[in-house]
Design a protein around this motif. Structure first.
Motif, PDB file in Angstrom:
ATOM      1  N   HIS A 115      -3.510   2.824 -11.476  1.00  0.00           N
ATOM      2  CA  HIS A 115      -4.294   2.511 -10.284  1.00  0.00           C
ATOM      3  C   HIS A 115      -3.355   1.869  -9.271  1.00  0.00           C
ATOM      4  O   HIS A 115      -2.759   0.829  -9.532  1.00  0.00           O
ATOM      5  N   ALA A 116      -3.242   2.523  -8.107  1.00  0.00           N
ATOM      6  CA  ALA A 116      -2.320   2.041  -7.079  1.00  0.00           C
ATOM      7  C   ALA A 116      -2.935   2.157  -5.690  1.00  0.00           C
ATOM      8  O   ALA A 116      -2.236   2.415  -4.710  1.00  0.00           O
ATOM      9  N   ASN A 117      -4.249   1.952  -5.593  1.00  0.00           N
ATOM     10  CA  ASN A 117      -4.901   2.046  -4.288  1.00  0.00           C
ATOM     11  C   ASN A 117      -4.468   0.936  -3.337  1.00  0.00           C
ATOM     12  O   ASN A 117      -4.310   1.163  -2.142  1.00  0.00           O
ATOM     13  N   TYR A 118      -4.301  -0.264  -3.875  1.00  0.00           N
ATOM     14  CA  TYR A 118      -3.900  -1.396  -3.046  1.00  0.00           C
ATOM     15  C   TYR A 118      -2.380  -1.471  -2.972  1.00  0.00           C
ATOM     16  O   TYR A 118      -1.688  -1.214  -3.975  1.00  0.00           O
ATOM     17  N   PRO A 119      -1.829  -1.830  -1.826  1.00  0.00           N
ATOM     18  CA  PRO A 119      -0.365  -1.834  -1.663  1.00  0.00           C
ATOM     19  C   PRO A 119       0.360  -2.693  -2.696  1.00  0.00           C
ATOM     20  O   PRO A 119       1.426  -2.302  -3.192  1.00  0.00           O
ATOM     21  N   HIS A 120      -0.190  -3.864  -3.031  1.00  0.00           N
ATOM     22  CA  HIS A 120       0.519  -4.725  -3.987  1.00  0.00           C
ATOM     23  C   HIS A 120       0.518  -4.119  -5.389  1.00  0.00           C
ATOM     24  O   HIS A 120       1.484  -4.300  -6.147  1.00  0.00           O
ATOM     25  N   HIS A 121      -0.537  -3.409  -5.748  1.00  0.00           N
ATOM     26  CA  HIS A 121      -0.542  -2.739  -7.054  1.00  0.00           C
ATOM     27  C   HIS A 121       0.427  -1.551  -7.066  1.00  0.00           C
ATOM     28  O   HIS A 121       1.075  -1.285  -8.084  1.00  0.00           O
ATOM     29  N   ARG A 122       0.519  -0.835  -5.966  1.00  0.00           N
ATOM     30  CA  ARG A 122       1.476   0.267  -5.865  1.00  0.00           C
ATOM     31  C   ARG A 122       2.905  -0.258  -6.023  1.00  0.00           C
ATOM     32  O   ARG A 122       3.726   0.321  -6.754  1.00  0.00           O
ATOM     33  N   ARG A 123       3.220  -1.349  -5.327  1.00  0.00           N
ATOM     34  CA  ARG A 123       4.576  -1.926  -5.422  1.00  0.00           C
ATOM     35  C   ARG A 123       4.910  -2.296  -6.861  1.00  0.00           C
ATOM     36  O   ARG A 123       6.026  -2.041  -7.338  1.00  0.00           O
ATOM     37  N   ARG A 124       3.962  -2.916  -7.549  1.00  0.00           N
ATOM     38  CA  ARG A 124       4.236  -3.365  -8.915  1.00  0.00           C
ATOM     39  C   ARG A 124       4.390  -2.192  -9.878  1.00  0.00           C
ATOM     40  O   ARG A 124       5.210  -2.243 -10.792  1.00  0.00           O
ATOM     41  N   LEU A 125       3.608  -1.143  -9.680  1.00  0.00           N
ATOM     42  CA  LEU A 125       3.747   0.046 -10.513  1.00  0.00           C
ATOM     43  C   LEU A 125       5.139   0.645 -10.357  1.00  0.00           C
ATOM     44  O   LEU A 125       5.825   0.937 -11.355  1.00  0.00           O
ATOM     45  N   LEU A 126       5.574   0.825  -9.123  1.00  0.00           N
ATOM     46  CA  LEU A 126       6.886   1.440  -8.888  1.00  0.00           C
ATOM     47  C   LEU A 126       8.012   0.532  -9.360  1.00  0.00           C
ATOM     48  O   LEU A 126       9.024   1.010  -9.903  1.00  0.00           O
ATOM     49  N   ALA A 127       7.857  -0.778  -9.164  1.00  0.00           N
ATOM     50  CA  ALA A 127       8.886  -1.705  -9.645  1.00  0.00           C
ATOM     51  C   ALA A 127       9.002  -1.647 -11.163  1.00  0.00           C
ATOM     52  O   ALA A 127      10.118  -1.705 -11.718  1.00  0.00           O
ATOM     53  N   ALA A 128       7.874  -1.506 -11.862  1.00  0.00           N
ATOM     54  CA  ALA A 128       7.904  -1.416 -13.322  1.00  0.00           C
ATOM     55  C   ALA A 128       8.623  -0.169 -13.796  1.00  0.00           C
ATOM     56  O   ALA A 128       9.178  -0.140 -14.906  1.00  0.00           O
ATOM     57  N   LEU A 129       8.642   0.869 -12.944  1.00  0.00           N
ATOM     58  CA  LEU A 129       9.311   2.119 -13.297  1.00  0.00           C
ATOM     59  C   LEU A 129      10.692   2.234 -12.673  1.00  0.00           C
ATOM     60  O   LEU A 129      11.299   3.307 -12.705  1.00  0.00           O
ATOM     61  N   ASP A 130      11.169   1.118 -12.103  1.00  0.00           N
ATOM     62  CA  ASP A 130      12.493   1.068 -11.476  1.00  0.00           C
ATOM     63  C   ASP A 130      12.614   2.083 -10.339  1.00  0.00           C
ATOM     64  O   ASP A 130      13.651   2.734 -10.160  1.00  0.00           O
TER      65      ASP A 130
END
Length: 468
Positions: A115-130
């Motif tokens: 779930h990456a609808n919100y910008p802060h959740h999108r950032r954290r998802l991508l950061a977790a995947l480097d």
């Protein structure tokens, strides 16, 4: 022959502690499969809406109103309301319910839902995947995310993204979820926990207009996304003065706000600032109800734990909503309806013919839990008016998922077309432009068929109560 819809209504009303005889006032109309699914999604939706309506009638009687006639719930109105985001138009423009990175992804051993609808959740998802969060949502980024996720087991992805503050769950089978410790914690909780925490004098409520039993009730709405805002939107329909309070640091998605905040006002307060904290304390002093939709413990530092609220506001109605419930190893985790469906085996039951995990035809856990939450608040207000007491209500999406999957009577699998939305939608002008939106799914006898006002600008209202 047992009617599964009738049994679902009785089940929801019993979970709220309602008088069983009151459920006979409900009349249903429309096709049985208005929300086509393998699971009884339509029955869940109708039952939750009916329970909210019954609780509204109970509060009306507690305020001296005569409630004549049945409470009619049409499955088509309910289906359109539960899929309201798909029918929302602003100046003719439609909106996508999910961002490109919010979806199912194949992993090395199964599937994961993000779930990456919100910008802060999108950032954290991508950061977790480097991956660079500054990259745009395009085909190249989607391919890169898919490659990173496809190389890892689903459980590892879940752990890695969660540790980074993002949102991802492994898609589990029903058997896998039932063996999970969080499932055991959820099973130990009631569908609706509604209790008087402490004695308090009865607070008789003045008479209210027919069909508007929440008139004069002040509700502080500390919720986001769908379930909590749906609950407080229903309270607003019944006449409550609802003030939604958000942090300026966590902007709401505009379509989300326009979809779920009709009839309310919206203000911004940073509780980390002394001046805003003082304004919030003043609001709280004159509130009748506080509804929270954050993770258990997330608001405790601001003095918003049930215990702290009880010390300063003994007879306040406190309603708490969470994703995973109040106990178990996942109690403190963030989540959304789509992730709860994936984790609890619902997505596996609704699996598509191509093998990809499926979804319910609506975010029914969110909407259904929202109406149950509204019902709990209305019942608490009625009980407080007659018997007194300091009332608390607690619900979770995961517990509603269990009710759907394991406790509601199974009806026939439905695969028909969804209803025509036009009879169940309306248009009006708003600060955002001309709105087309889904109407409320139920109207009390003598009540409104629509909200008194459209959504205001998000954060555009003062942090104050109007004079009673």
């Amino acid at each position: 022959m047992v009617n599964p819809t009738t049994e679902a209504i009785r089940s929801a009303w019993a979970a709220l502690g309602g008088d069983p005889a009151a459920a006979t006032a409900v009349r249903t109309a429309g096709p049985a499969g208005a929300l086509p699914a393998r699971l009884p999604a339509t029955d869940l939706a109708v039952a939750c809406v009916a329970a909210a309506g019954l609780a509204g009638l109970e509060l009306a009687r507690a305020r001296g109103a005569t409630t004549d006639g049945p409470l009619t719930v049409d499955t088509r109105a309910v289906a359109v309301s539960f899929t309201s985001d798909r029918h929302l138009r602003v100046a003719g423009q439609a909106f996508s319910g999910f961002a490109p990175l919010s979806r199912f992804w194949p992993t090395a051993d199964g599937w994961v839902r993000t779930h990456a609808n919100y910008p802060h959740h999108r950032r954290r998802l991508l950061a977790a995947l480097d991956l660079d969060p500054a990259r745009p949502d395009d085909d190249a980024l989607t391919a890169a995310v898919g490659e990173r996720l496809g190389a890892r087991p689903a459980a590892e992805v879940e752990q890695r993204v969660t540790a980074a503050g993002g949102l991802a769950v492994a898609a589990r089978t029903p058997e896998e979820w039932d063996a999970h410790p969080q499932a055991a914690a959820v099973a130990a909780e009631p569908l609706v926990r509604l209790r008087a925490d402490a004695p308090a004098p009865a607070r008789p409520a003045p008479p209210a207009p027919p069909g508007l039993p929440a008139t004069g009730v002040r509700v502080l709405d500390l919720t986001r996304v769908i379930a909590g805002p749906v609950a407080t939107r229903f309270l607003a329909l019944l006449g409550a003065d609802v003030l939604r309070v958000d942090s300026p640091g966590l902007p709401e998605l505009e379509p989300q706000h326009l979809d779920t905040d009709a009839g309310k006002r919206s203000t911004l307060l940073d509780l980390g600032r002394d001046a805003d904290r003082a304004r919030f304390t003043a609001l709280l002093a004159d509130a009748d109800v506080v509804v929270t939709g954050y993770r258990p413990g997330a608001l405790d530092r601001w003095g918003l734990s049930p215990e702290a609220l009880r010390r300063h506001h003994p007879d306040l109605v406190v309603a708490r909503l969470s994703a995973w419930g109040g106990g178990g190893p996942w109690a403190g985790r963030r989540s959304f309806d789509s992730l709860v469906q994936a984790a609890t085996g619902i997505a596996d039951i609704e699996r598509r013919p191509d093998g990809v995990p499926g979804v319910l035809p609506a975010q029914a856990l969110d909407h259904g839990t929202g109406y149950l939450l509204a019902a709990a608040v209305l019942r608490a207000l009625a009980r407080r008016a007659v018997d007194g007491g300091a009332w608390t209500a607690e619900l979770s999406l995961a517990r509603t998922a269990r009710w759907l999957r394991q406790e509601l009577p199974a009806g026939p699998v439905t695969d028909g077309a969804p209803p025509d939305p036009d009879p169940w939608c309306a248009e009006r002008d708003s600060p955002a432009g001309r709105l087309r939106y889904a109407l409320p799914p139920v109207t009390l006898p003598g009540g409104r068929r629509d909200w008194a006002s459209p959504p205001t600008r998000w954060g555009g209202d003062p942090p104050a109560w109007p004079a009673r």
